[in-house]
Design an enzyme around this catalytic site. Structure first.
Site, PDB file in Angstrom:
ATOM      1  CG  ASP A  99      -1.896   1.135   1.199  1.00 53.25           C
ATOM      2  OD1 ASP A  99      -2.903   0.996   0.470  1.00 53.25           O
ATOM      3  OD2 ASP A  99      -1.659   2.156   1.876  1.00 53.25           O
ATOM      4  CB  ILE A 100       0.920   4.324  -2.072  1.00 53.05           C
ATOM      5  CG1 ILE A 100       1.199   3.509  -3.357  1.00 53.05           C
ATOM      6  CG2 ILE A 100       1.699   5.630  -2.117  1.00 53.05           C
ATOM      7  CD1 ILE A 100       0.743   4.188  -4.625  1.00 53.05           C
ATOM      8  CD  GLU A 113      -4.540   3.954  -1.347  1.00 55.51           C
ATOM      9  OE1 GLU A 113      -4.784   4.052  -0.155  1.00 55.51           O
ATOM     10  OE2 GLU A 113      -5.417   4.103  -2.246  1.00 55.51           O
TER      11      GLU A 113
END
Length: 535
Positions: A371-372, A414
């Site tokens: 995950d960003i 994301e």
């Protein structure tokens, strides 16, 4: 102009040969009479006989009777123009006809065929001459020339010889014709064959040809026996090179020569393709006596094959195009349009297959959830266009770090999920760390035009173990590892460990303050992240 036939040419040649032999025989042996010489001798004899009669009348001095006799002689023989009796002193005693104008003999001792003189002698003395003027027997006329013995003989030989030799040679050629000695059933068998058949002599000349071969060129034209096969007008262009024809090679090598291809230019610039097969004909002693040659017209088959090859090529091109379209459709149906990663549906299908294979074969299988960090703040600060660029760049780095058989999926927003087959826990953790470090070091450089932007990611890792029943369960365990990475500061890799998760959950409940780390540097324009934010 059409060439003379072989029969007429041979006949004329024999007639000319015979005429030449007759002329040579006459030249050497003088066999044919000379009409001028015969006429000269005859006139001499006539002149001498008449001179004897005239001399008798002169002795009796009967000039009246003598004049009447001369007139009668001139009237009876039209070849005599005039007669005259001249004394030795030159006085013309008697004459019949206009002797003064017709007689022009200058030298009496050099008499010609037209003017003859016979001397008279009395008592041993020259008394005078008896003169006769004949017409010009050697005067050339067409009729006189045509009636010459040599001309009559030559005309007779030319006419009779042409008819006689022509009939004889015709019968001889019929007797020597190879087709005449072949039984009708054999000839019929040759003519019934679909391919052209030709029997050649050792020099390549045609001895026998069936109907199919004659139809290859023009069925209305005759095919003269004895003509050379390679010089036929429709075949000659195919043998313009220095290489000998296949039937000549077959006879010289004493072996069959099969499968030779000829391209013949037909009317209308169309090409015909012929397959030529040759086999030498030998006698009991092994000597080559000729060659059996066959011609198969495969033009239609060749055109059909060309059309088939063209159609197959078009079908292959259409198939390739359809395949490209299908691959494009498959890509569109299975890939995320923004990042090129697998979408959820395609990812779940392929993950199910890898999961079952790993379980059946007792092979390792790892799942990584990524995950960003603080992506919502990126969108809020720089806008959604920059957020999309960040997602694309992270996906690009993720593809660069992954193998060809790894499954890379944009799981949502994301968040990404990576399935890594055939590696154990330590290697999976090392892989996740490489991904994290690559994104941290390279994404911001790729987006250097956006001032103040840093990109980091958090990753959770788990391995396939016996207690994991299905792919969603493995994804959930890796996702819990991801939550642990976020809770413990972000920009890190955490392995799914149930005991550690339970301990961190208890500590978090007691303090109520999770540890957070930002992907952006401190800035007075940015508010601190909301308490309890997980992205």
């Amino acid at each position: 102009m059409k060439k003379l036939g072989s029969l007429l040419r041979m006949t004329l040649a024999l007639v000319a040969l015979c005429i030449a032999l007759v002329l040579q025989a006459d030249l050497f042996f003088n066999l044919l009479p000379n009409r001028a010489e015969q006429a000269r001798e005859l006139r001499k004899n006539v002149a001498q006989v008449l001179a004897v009669q005239v001399a008798s009348l002169l002795e009796i001095d009967d000039q009246r009777t003598l004049q009447r006799t001369l007139n009668d002689i001139a009237a009876r023989d039209k070849s005599m123009l005039s007669l005259g009796i001249r004394q030795v002193d030159g006085t013309l005693l008697l004459q019949a006809g206009d002797h003064l104008n017709t007689w022009q003999l200058v030298n009496p001792n050099n008499a010609q065929i037209e003017q003859l003189s016979v001397p008279f002698y009395t008592r041993g003395k020259h008394w005078g001459t008896f003169e006769i003027a004949f017409d010009n027997a050697s005067k050339a006329t067409i009729w006189r020339w045509l009636t010459e013995p040599i001309v009559v003989l030559l005309l007779f030989m030319a006419t009779a010889g042409t008819l006689t030799f022509g009939l004889y040679i015709k019968r001889a050629l019929q007797h020597l014709d190879p087709s005449s000695v072949i039984p009708e059933r054999v000839q019929g068998a040759f003519d019934a064959m679909a391919e052209g058949v030709v029997v050649l002599d050792p020099r390549g000349r045609i001895l026998l040809a069936n109907k199919a071969f004659r139809k290859l060129n023009n069925p209305t034209e005759s095919l003269p026996l004895g003509s050379t096969l390679s010089t036929l007008p429709w075949l000659a262009p195919a043998f313009s090179t220095s290489a000998p024809p296949p039937w000549i090679r077959a006879m010289s090598e004493r072996a069959a020569n099969a499968g030779h291809t000829l391209e013949i230019l037909d009317a209308g610039d169309d090409k015909r393709r012929l397959i030529v097969n040759c086999a030498p004909i030998t006698d009991s002693g092994g000597n080559v006596r000729g060659c059996l040659t066959t011609f198969s017209d495969v033009s239609e088959l060749h055109r059909t094959n060309e059309m088939l090859r063209t159609t197959l090529a078009e079908l292959s091109a259409a198939k390739d195009e359809v395949q490209l379209k299908n691959e494009e459709l498959k890509r569109l149906a299975t890939r995320d349009p923004m990042t090129g990663c697998l979408n959820r549906r395609a990812f779940n299908e392929e993950f199910e297959v890898l999961f079952q294979q790993a379980r059946d074969n007792k092979q390792p299988l790892s799942c990584v959830m990524m995950d960003i960090d603080h992506f919502k703040k990126v969108n809020d600060t720089f806008g959604h266009a920059v957020g999309d660029r960040v997602i694309k760049e992270v996906a690009r780095k993720l593809h660069d770090a992954s193998r060809a058989n790894d499954l890379v999926c944009r799981y949502g927003g994301e968040e990404f999920c990576i399935v890594v087959p055939h590696i154990d826990k330590d290697r999976a953790l090392a892989f996740a760390e490489r991904v994290r470090l690559k994104i941290e070091q390279e994404c911001a450089a790729a987006l250097r035009d956006i001032q103040g932007l840093n990109v980091t990611v958090s990753l959770g890792v788990d391995m396939l173990v016996d207690e994991v029943p299905n792919p969603p369960a493995l994804i959930d365990r890796a996702d819990q590892g991801l939550y642990r990475a976020k809770r413990t500061g972000r920009n890190r890799v955490c392995l799914f460990e149930p005991e550690a998760l339970a301990s961190e959950a208890s500590s978090h409940a007691a303090t109520g303050t999770p540890n957070q780390a930002s992907i952006l540097p401190p800035s007075p324009n940015l508010a601190p992240p909301a308490e309890g934010s997980q992205s």
